[in-house]
Design an enzyme around this catalytic site. Structure first.
Site, PDB file in Angstrom:
ATOM      1  N   PRO A 119       0.765  -1.249   0.000  1.00  0.00           N
ATOM      2  CA  PRO A 119       0.000   0.000   0.000  1.00  0.00           C
ATOM      3  C   PRO A 119       0.792   1.292   0.000  1.00  0.00           C
ATOM      4  CG  PRO A 119      -0.949  -1.546   1.513  1.00  0.00           C
ATOM      5  CD  PRO A 119       0.394  -2.075   1.137  1.00  0.00           C
ATOM      6  N   GLU A 120       0.813   1.934  -1.147  1.00  0.00           N
ATOM      7  CA  GLU A 120       1.188   3.332  -1.254  1.00  0.00           C
ATOM      8  C   GLU A 120      -0.079   4.025  -1.759  1.00  0.00           C
ATOM      9  OE1 GLU A 120       5.284   4.088  -2.731  1.00  0.00           O
ATOM     10  OE2 GLU A 120       5.303   1.981  -3.246  1.00  0.00           O
ATOM     11  N   LYS A 151      -1.698   7.852   2.586  1.00  0.00           N
ATOM     12  CA  LYS A 151      -1.947   6.416   2.705  1.00  0.00           C
ATOM     13  C   LYS A 151      -3.070   6.101   3.687  1.00  0.00           C
ATOM     14  CE  LYS A 151       2.989   5.928   1.850  1.00  0.00           C
ATOM     15  NZ  LYS A 151       4.302   5.580   2.443  1.00  0.00           N
ATOM     16  N   ARG A 166      15.780   2.540   3.962  1.00  0.00           N
ATOM     17  CA  ARG A 166      15.023   1.886   2.887  1.00  0.00           C
ATOM     18  C   ARG A 166      15.950   1.644   1.700  1.00  0.00           C
ATOM     19  NH1 ARG A 166      11.141   0.439   5.781  1.00  0.00           N
ATOM     20  NH2 ARG A 166      10.062  -0.157   3.886  1.00  0.00           N
TER      21      ARG A 166
END
Length: 254
Positions: free
Chosen positions: A2-3, A58, A243
DNA sequence: TGAAATGTTATCGC
DNA sequence: TGCGATAACATTTC
């Protein structure tokens, strides 16, 4: 998953089922409830009807005629519509039953969860939604940042909705190196970045995900020995703010 | 077996 | 005060 594009897809799933009374709320795993008990969630929503849902970044915001349901999907969540006869999945955590079917909040990792009535608090620190950001906004937002472009793009207090895949994809489309200092971009680079943001978001929302197209970075970034889809150069990869960040050293020079 | 995975938050250090 | 790095959360996959 989910973005922004994924959550926009979940918003549309919910939007297709507004107006019908919620007959029951099944909490299959209370571990995803945040600041609300299973009983309070059921009591608040039973008999109510979902109104038109909103999305900011989001977050999915689902008013239900008084109570407001807030959903965040973490890295592995989803919201899908099912026939009640369909067996539930192991990771279905909360189910909203409606007359003709049910909405299932599924989430393997349970990194985020389900909130009730604290929209102002949860959304207070978010930047503008990425779909609403103009080129001028983008220039202004980045101009105050001393850190890396990648960090600024994925910081939800700067721009809401972009995650790890989208940020890398947008930088790759714009031919801008994600390790650049955010405030150092010149006018042409800001224009390219904004155009890339619009294009990547438009196509991703349509696909309801960042599409793993072979002519996009996302489609090749996990290949062993991944090469740039544009020029064939082996891609670079390193961790930025915790990340993994992927870019092409030729198309996106430092 | 260990590492990493699309997210967020708290904490520590500079 | 801002930013980077790190761990933590929970679970699966390579």
């Amino acid at each position: 998953m989910p973005e922004l594009p994924d959550v926009e897809g979940f918003r549309r799933v919910l939007a297709a089922h507004t107006g019908e009374p919620i007959t029951a709320v099944d909490v299959l795993d209370a571990g995803v409830l945040r600041g609300v008990t299973a009983r309070a969630l059921g009591d608040a929503l039973r008999g109510r009807r979902f109104a038109e849902p909103r999305r900011h970044g989001k977050w999915l915001i689902a008013p239900a005629g008084g109570p407001v349901l807030l959903l965040h999907f973490g890295m592995t969540g989803s919201l899908t519509w099912h026939d009640p006869a369909e067996p539930r999945h192991r990771h279905d955590r909360v189910v909203w039953r409606l007359p003709d079917g049910e909405l299932r909040y599924r989430d393997m990792r349970k990194l985020q969860g389900v909130h009730l009535d604290d929209a102002e608090q949860m959304l207070a620190d978010l930047g503008p939604d990425a779909l609403e950001v103009s080129r001028r906004d983008l220039a202004e937002l980045l101009s105050h940042r001393r850190g890396r472009l990648k960090s600024a793009l994925t910081d939800q207090t700067v721009i809401a909705g972009l995650g790890n895949f989208l940020a890398d994809e947008i930088c790759w489309h714009a031919r801008v190196n994600p390790l650049r200092t955010a405030s150092d971009l010149d006018a042409a680079e800001l224009t390219a970045l904004h155009r890339a943001l619009r294009r990547v978001l438009r196509d991703s929302v349509e696909a309801r995900r960042v599409p793993p197209r072979r002519d996009w970075l996302t489609g090749v970034r996990d290949d062993p020995g991944a090469a740039c889809p544009r020029c064939g150069t082996p891609l670079c990869s390193r961790r930025v703010s915790g990340r993994r960040t992927v870019w092409c050293p030729v198309c996106q020079p430092s």
